[in-house]
Motif scaffolding. Structure first.
Motif, PDB file in Angstrom:
ATOM      1  N   ARG A   1       0.833  -1.209   0.000  1.00 13.62           N
ATOM      2  CA  ARG A   1       0.000   0.000   0.000  1.00 13.62           C
ATOM      3  C   ARG A   1       0.866   1.256   0.000  1.00 13.62           C
ATOM      4  O   ARG A   1       0.569   2.226  -0.699  1.00 13.62           O
TER       5      ARG A   1
ATOM      6  N   ASP B   1       2.438   2.724   9.275  1.00  8.87           N
ATOM      7  CA  ASP B   1       0.997   2.636   9.524  1.00  8.87           C
ATOM      8  C   ASP B   1       0.617   3.209  10.889  1.00  8.87           C
ATOM      9  O   ASP B   1      -0.074   2.563  11.689  1.00  8.87           O
TER      10      ASP B   1
ATOM     11  N   GLU C   1      -1.036   6.362  13.342  1.00 10.81           N
ATOM     12  CA  GLU C   1      -2.137   7.324  13.291  1.00 10.81           C
ATOM     13  C   GLU C   1      -1.640   8.766  13.304  1.00 10.81           C
ATOM     14  O   GLU C   1      -2.378   9.688  12.949  1.00 10.81           O
TER      15      GLU C   1
ATOM     16  N   LEU D   1      -4.570  10.749   3.019  1.00 10.48           N
ATOM     17  CA  LEU D   1      -4.332   9.937   4.215  1.00 10.48           C
ATOM     18  C   LEU D   1      -5.095  10.500   5.408  1.00 10.48           C
ATOM     19  O   LEU D   1      -5.590   9.755   6.254  1.00 10.48           O
ATOM     20  N   ASN D   2      -5.186  11.805   5.460  1.00 10.43           N
ATOM     21  CA  ASN D   2      -5.934  12.444   6.541  1.00 10.43           C
ATOM     22  C   ASN D   2      -7.435  12.222   6.381  1.00 10.43           C
ATOM     23  O   ASN D   2      -8.119  11.804   7.324  1.00 10.43           O
TER      24      ASN D   2
ATOM     25  N   ASN E   1      -9.188  10.081   4.271  1.00  8.11           N
ATOM     26  CA  ASN E   1      -9.667   8.712   4.094  1.00  8.11           C
ATOM     27  C   ASN E   1      -9.299   7.788   5.243  1.00  8.11           C
ATOM     28  O   ASN E   1     -10.073   6.887   5.593  1.00  8.11           O
ATOM     29  N   ASP E   2      -8.111   7.986   5.834  1.00 10.88           N
ATOM     30  CA  ASP E   2      -7.642   7.105   6.893  1.00 10.88           C
ATOM     31  C   ASP E   2      -7.723   7.735   8.280  1.00 10.88           C
ATOM     32  O   ASP E   2      -7.437   7.079   9.280  1.00 10.88           O
TER      33      ASP E   2
ATOM     34  N   ARG F   1      -5.760   9.992   9.538  1.00 14.54           N
ATOM     35  CA  ARG F   1      -4.452  10.228  10.157  1.00 14.54           C
ATOM     36  C   ARG F   1      -4.277  11.702  10.537  1.00 14.54           C
ATOM     37  O   ARG F   1      -4.683  12.597   9.806  1.00 14.54           O
TER      38      ARG F   1
END
Length: 266
Positions: free
Chosen positions: A131, A166, A168, A194-195, A197-198, A200
């Motif tokens: 990924r 990986d 946070e 990343l912020n 969708n995930d 973070r």
């Protein structure tokens, strides 16, 4: 908008009255800072104002002469290294890679905090690396040695390590270094994804104020080792604050494409 951060998050990363000296010189005299959970925070300011020192202090890479940095209320200097590394990832400005190390091997090092005597390399580790390589656009260069890459490709390779970790929380020190403008936008759009969708939480140092305004939820402006201002891009990227922080005479207009503030030097 405030001129300093006095309160700390119960679940997050924060600095309380930190004092940092390097080579006998005070770099950060007394700084309070909190990383807002779920947001992208960009630290800006003139050269040698303490931006990278603050970021490195948050990552436990520098000793403190006073104050403390806490994660979820715990002093990070008292946390086991692997425990901290499973929560917090760092992309430094520049790092040497061992000769012959491939892009995939570098990214795989991001999984080290997740390894242990009873936790060998797993399918989850492999998927995290894949990924990260895909996200940074390096899948086709996975078997290429780091020292055979261009400067921009090396920067993306180091970012793949941070992503494979990986965590946070992500701390990025000049992630667009060595990149041309299209790749700068690509990396910053990746950070925003990343912020969003995930979920973070991100803090990063950028020199380009217009790129900062493009990607940030919150901007922290530093000068002479102190936080002078923090707030939304609209609150910080003003003609008055650009003059105060950078000594820059400018006009701030609305970005015709994205709607945020855009600095035009006078």
């Amino acid at each position: 908008m405030t001129t300093s951060s006095q309160e700390t998050l119960p679940n997050g990363l924060a600095a309380a009255h930190i004092h940092v000296e390097l080579g006998g010189k005070t770099i950060l005299p007394d700084v309070d800072f909190k990383l807002m959970a779920g947001k992208v925070t960009v630290i800006v300011g003139p050269n040698a104002c303490g931006k990278s020192t603050l970021l490195r202090s948050l990552a436990r890479l520098l000793p403190l002469s006073g104050g403390k940095v806490v994660l979820d209320g715990h002093d990070i200097h008292k946390l086991p290294g692997k425990q901290l590394a499973r929560r917090l990832g760092l992309l430094p400005q520049s790092s040497p890679a061992p000769a012959g190390l491939t892009v995939r091997s570098l990214a795989a090092r991001g999984r080290t905090p997740h390894q242990g005597p009873f936790r060998p390399w797993s399918r989850a580790d492999e998927e995290a690396v894949e990924r990260a390589l895909e996200a940074t656009g390096l899948g086709h260069l996975a078997d290429r040695p780091i020292d055979a890459l261009s400067g921009g490709q090396r920067q993306r390779a180091w970012l793949s390590l941070a992503l494979a970790q990986d965590t946070e929380l992500l701390l990025l020190d000049e992630p667009t270094t060595y990149l041309d403008l299209p790749h700068q936008i690509e990396i910053l759009d990746l950070v925003r994804a990343l912020n969003v969708n995930d979920g973070r939480t991100v803090a990063m140092v950028l020199h380009d104020i217009n790129l900062a305004a493009r990607v940030a939820d919150r901007i922290v402006g530093m000068k002479d080792g102190r936080i002078e201002v923090e707030g939304t891009p609209e609150e910080v990227v003003t003609e008055a604050w650009m003059k105060t922080l950078f000594g820059l005479n400018c006009v701030v207009i609305r970005d015709p494409k994205r709607g945020g503030p855009l600095v035009v030097p006078a």
